[in-house]
Design a protein around this motif. Structure first.
Motif, PDB file in Angstrom:
ATOM      1  N   ILE A  71    -114.801  37.697 -46.975  1.00 35.98           N
ATOM      2  CA  ILE A  71    -113.785  38.631 -46.161  1.00 35.98           C
ATOM      3  C   ILE A  71    -112.873  38.383 -45.415  1.00 35.98           C
ATOM      4  CG2 ILE A  71    -116.116  40.188 -46.724  1.00 35.98           C
ATOM      5  CD1 ILE A  71    -116.609  39.946 -43.737  1.00 35.98           C
ATOM      6  N   GLY A  72    -112.777  37.116 -45.232  1.00 35.44           N
ATOM      7  CA  GLY A  72    -111.663  36.613 -44.202  1.00 35.44           C
ATOM      8  C   GLY A  72    -111.904  36.965 -42.843  1.00 35.44           C
ATOM      9  N   TYR A  73    -113.104  37.062 -42.475  1.00 33.02           N
ATOM     10  CA  TYR A  73    -113.268  37.740 -41.142  1.00 33.02           C
ATOM     11  C   TYR A  73    -113.346  36.424 -40.141  1.00 33.02           C
ATOM     12  CZ  TYR A  73    -115.792  39.838 -37.028  1.00 33.02           C
ATOM     13  OH  TYR A  73    -116.084  40.337 -35.721  1.00 33.02           O
ATOM     14  N   LYS A  74    -112.666  36.611 -38.922  1.00 34.21           N
ATOM     15  CA  LYS A  74    -112.563  35.551 -37.948  1.00 34.21           C
ATOM     16  C   LYS A  74    -112.836  36.333 -36.724  1.00 34.21           C
ATOM     17  CE  LYS A  74    -109.034  32.856 -40.371  1.00 34.21           C
ATOM     18  NZ  LYS A  74    -107.714  32.447 -40.453  1.00 34.21           N
ATOM     19  N   SER A  75    -113.463  35.635 -35.710  1.00 32.94           N
ATOM     20  CA  SER A  75    -113.794  36.269 -34.667  1.00 32.94           C
ATOM     21  C   SER A  75    -113.706  34.936 -33.235  1.00 32.94           C
ATOM     22  CB  SER A  75    -115.175  36.563 -34.379  1.00 32.94           C
ATOM     23  OG  SER A  75    -115.598  37.124 -32.889  1.00 32.94           O
ATOM     24  N   THR A  76    -113.394  35.351 -32.166  1.00 31.27           N
ATOM     25  CA  THR A  76    -113.274  34.228 -31.103  1.00 31.27           C
ATOM     26  C   THR A  76    -114.767  33.854 -30.613  1.00 31.27           C
ATOM     27  OG1 THR A  76    -113.485  36.033 -29.414  1.00 31.27           O
ATOM     28  CG2 THR A  76    -111.271  35.465 -30.075  1.00 31.27           C
ATOM     29  N   ALA A  78    -118.811  32.631 -31.952  1.00 31.26           N
ATOM     30  CA  ALA A  78    -119.332  32.265 -33.247  1.00 31.26           C
ATOM     31  C   ALA A  78    -120.207  33.578 -33.856  1.00 31.26           C
ATOM     32  CB  ALA A  78    -120.080  30.924 -32.853  1.00 31.26           C
ATOM     33  N   VAL A  79    -120.148  33.707 -35.108  1.00 29.22           N
ATOM     34  CA  VAL A  79    -120.961  34.760 -35.807  1.00 29.22           C
ATOM     35  C   VAL A  79    -122.177  34.176 -36.197  1.00 29.22           C
ATOM     36  CG1 VAL A  79    -120.970  36.738 -37.293  1.00 29.22           C
ATOM     37  CG2 VAL A  79    -118.908  36.050 -36.281  1.00 29.22           C
ATOM     38  N   THR A  80    -123.356  34.520 -35.657  1.00 30.80           N
ATOM     39  CA  THR A  80    -124.546  33.881 -35.893  1.00 30.80           C
ATOM     40  C   THR A  80    -125.519  34.898 -36.693  1.00 30.80           C
ATOM     41  OG1 THR A  80    -125.533  34.532 -33.740  1.00 30.80           O
ATOM     42  CG2 THR A  80    -124.396  31.989 -33.914  1.00 30.80           C
ATOM     43  N   SER A  81    -125.187  35.940 -36.679  1.00 32.11           N
ATOM     44  CA  SER A  81    -125.904  37.182 -37.267  1.00 32.11           C
ATOM     45  C   SER A  81    -125.042  38.203 -37.692  1.00 32.11           C
ATOM     46  CB  SER A  81    -127.190  37.522 -36.330  1.00 32.11           C
ATOM     47  OG  SER A  81    -126.393  38.261 -35.042  1.00 32.11           O
ATOM     48  N   LEU A  82    -125.494  38.934 -38.718  1.00 36.87           N
ATOM     49  CA  LEU A  82    -125.009  40.171 -39.163  1.00 36.87           C
ATOM     50  C   LEU A  82    -124.545  41.134 -38.137  1.00 36.87           C
ATOM     51  CD1 LEU A  82    -126.456  41.147 -42.491  1.00 36.87           C
ATOM     52  CD2 LEU A  82    -124.115  40.249 -42.026  1.00 36.87           C
ATOM     53  N   ASN A  83    -123.312  41.329 -37.971  1.00 35.82           N
ATOM     54  CA  ASN A  83    -122.880  42.585 -37.215  1.00 35.82           C
ATOM     55  C   ASN A  83    -122.257  43.808 -37.911  1.00 35.82           C
ATOM     56  OD1 ASN A  83    -120.108  42.099 -37.378  1.00 35.82           O
ATOM     57  ND2 ASN A  83    -120.234  40.242 -36.028  1.00 35.82           N
ATOM     58  N   GLU A  84    -122.142  44.784 -37.005  1.00 31.41           N
ATOM     59  CA  GLU A  84    -121.674  45.925 -37.733  1.00 31.41           C
ATOM     60  C   GLU A  84    -120.361  45.798 -38.452  1.00 31.41           C
ATOM     61  OE1 GLU A  84    -120.714  50.670 -36.584  1.00 31.41           O
ATOM     62  OE2 GLU A  84    -121.243  49.279 -35.148  1.00 31.41           O
ATOM     63  N   THR A  85    -119.435  45.072 -37.820  1.00 28.63           N
ATOM     64  CA  THR A  85    -118.077  45.034 -38.446  1.00 28.63           C
ATOM     65  C   THR A  85    -118.281  44.185 -39.812  1.00 28.63           C
ATOM     66  OG1 THR A  85    -116.995  44.754 -36.551  1.00 28.63           O
ATOM     67  CG2 THR A  85    -115.801  43.939 -38.095  1.00 28.63           C
ATOM     68  N   VAL A  86    -118.972  43.121 -39.537  1.00 28.67           N
ATOM     69  CA  VAL A  86    -119.250  42.360 -40.973  1.00 28.67           C
ATOM     70  C   VAL A  86    -119.844  43.066 -42.137  1.00 28.67           C
ATOM     71  CG1 VAL A  86    -120.301  40.268 -41.919  1.00 28.67           C
ATOM     72  CG2 VAL A  86    -119.261  40.023 -39.770  1.00 28.67           C
ATOM     73  N   ILE A  87    -120.846  43.645 -41.656  1.00 29.57           N
ATOM     74  CA  ILE A  87    -121.550  44.616 -42.536  1.00 29.57           C
ATOM     75  C   ILE A  87    -120.646  45.658 -43.444  1.00 29.57           C
ATOM     76  CG2 ILE A  87    -123.411  46.374 -43.049  1.00 29.57           C
ATOM     77  CD1 ILE A  87    -124.814  45.000 -41.096  1.00 29.57           C
ATOM     78  N   MET A  88    -119.718  46.294 -42.474  1.00 30.94           N
ATOM     79  CA  MET A  88    -118.759  47.256 -42.912  1.00 30.94           C
ATOM     80  C   MET A  88    -117.770  46.526 -43.967  1.00 30.94           C
ATOM     81  SD  MET A  88    -116.637  49.907 -40.509  1.00 30.94           S
ATOM     82  CE  MET A  88    -118.018  50.471 -39.582  1.00 30.94           C
ATOM     83  N   LEU A  89    -117.283  45.436 -43.547  1.00 25.29           N
ATOM     84  CA  LEU A  89    -116.347  44.944 -44.267  1.00 25.29           C
ATOM     85  C   LEU A  89    -117.048  44.309 -45.875  1.00 25.29           C
ATOM     86  CD1 LEU A  89    -114.517  42.708 -41.884  1.00 25.29           C
ATOM     87  CD2 LEU A  89    -113.404  44.591 -43.077  1.00 25.29           C
ATOM     88  N   VAL A  90    -118.091  43.828 -45.820  1.00 25.77           N
ATOM     89  CA  VAL A  90    -118.977  43.749 -47.246  1.00 25.77           C
ATOM     90  C   VAL A  90    -119.097  44.884 -47.713  1.00 25.77           C
ATOM     91  CG1 VAL A  90    -120.748  42.827 -48.027  1.00 25.77           C
ATOM     92  CG2 VAL A  90    -119.887  41.556 -46.023  1.00 25.77           C
ATOM     93  N   VAL A  91    -119.538  46.044 -47.237  1.00 23.29           N
ATOM     94  CA  VAL A  91    -119.728  47.193 -48.011  1.00 23.29           C
ATOM     95  C   VAL A  91    -118.512  47.767 -48.532  1.00 23.29           C
ATOM     96  CG1 VAL A  91    -120.524  49.533 -47.995  1.00 23.29           C
ATOM     97  CG2 VAL A  91    -122.178  47.770 -46.805  1.00 23.29           C
TER      98      VAL A  91
END
Length: 203
Positions: A71-76, A78-91
């Motif tokens: 999904i090309g998601y980047k964050s300052t 580290a993403v170690t678990s699903l968050n709302e933004t990642v879930i929304m982008l995947v859906v």
């Protein structure tokens, strides 16, 4: 002078050259078969992304990183678990696949029915409602509407993930979406004018 037997004229065989030209419509068949293959690829991609989402929901770090990459998601942080933004982008990505798949079905079924050969689906319980009155103009409007829906999903994904895009990209995608919208409105308006002119000519 009127044809004394119009039915016989209508059913008379075509001359060789017109028959060849008319038969050339079957050259489009491999194109529609190719779109069916593309549909299969989209189905496979959908299930791969869905499985990764389910695995990430159960704590798989590997699946999570694959989702973040896709999904090309980047964050300052580290993403170690699903968050709302990642879930929304995947859906939204899954919805995007479904809408493109619907667009493919419209092109395959409507295009084959309009330009190649009749499917004779009258009375079939699964016949699409729009297929009963489909023609080139109706198909064109429906495709334009479907493209606007797909563009809307892409634009929403971009806005949710706006931190990873430049202002230039955001403005460009918004302008492109507006262009799609105006084009669809122009196509629908032109089709309405032509339909009105045809009705007037019949009267």
């Amino acid at each position: 002078m009127a044809d004394p037997n119009p039915l016989q004229t209508r059913n008379s065989p075509l001359r060789p050259l017109p028959n060849l030209i008319f038969a050339s419509r079957w050259l489009q068949l491999p194109l529609y078969l190719g779109l069916i293959a593309a549909q299969a690829v989209y189905v496979f991609h959908f299930w791969v992304e869905l499985i990764h989402l389910l695995e990430a929901a159960f704590g798989s770090e590997v699946a999570l990183q694959k989702l973040i990459t896709s999904i090309g998601y980047k964050s300052t942080a580290a993403v170690t678990s699903l968050n709302e933004t990642v879930i929304m982008l995947v859906v939204l990505a899954l919805i995007d696949v479904v809408m493109i798949s619907n667009l493919l079905i419209m092109v395959i079924v409507g295009g084959y029915e309009t330009f190649v050969s009749r499917m004779n689906l009258q009375g079939h319980p699964d016949q699409p409602e729009w297929l009963s009155h489909v023609n080139a103009s109706v198909l064109k409007v429906k495709l334009a509407t479907a493209i606007i829906g797909i563009s809307s999903i892409h634009l929403l994904k971009t806005f949710i993930n706006a931190d990873n895009y430049s202002d230039r990209v955001l403005i460009a995608q918004t302008a492109i979406h507006i262009a799609f919208l105006l084009s669809a409105m122009a196509i629908a308006y032109t089709d309405r004018i032509m339909a009105g002119g045809t009705s007037g000519a019949r009267h």
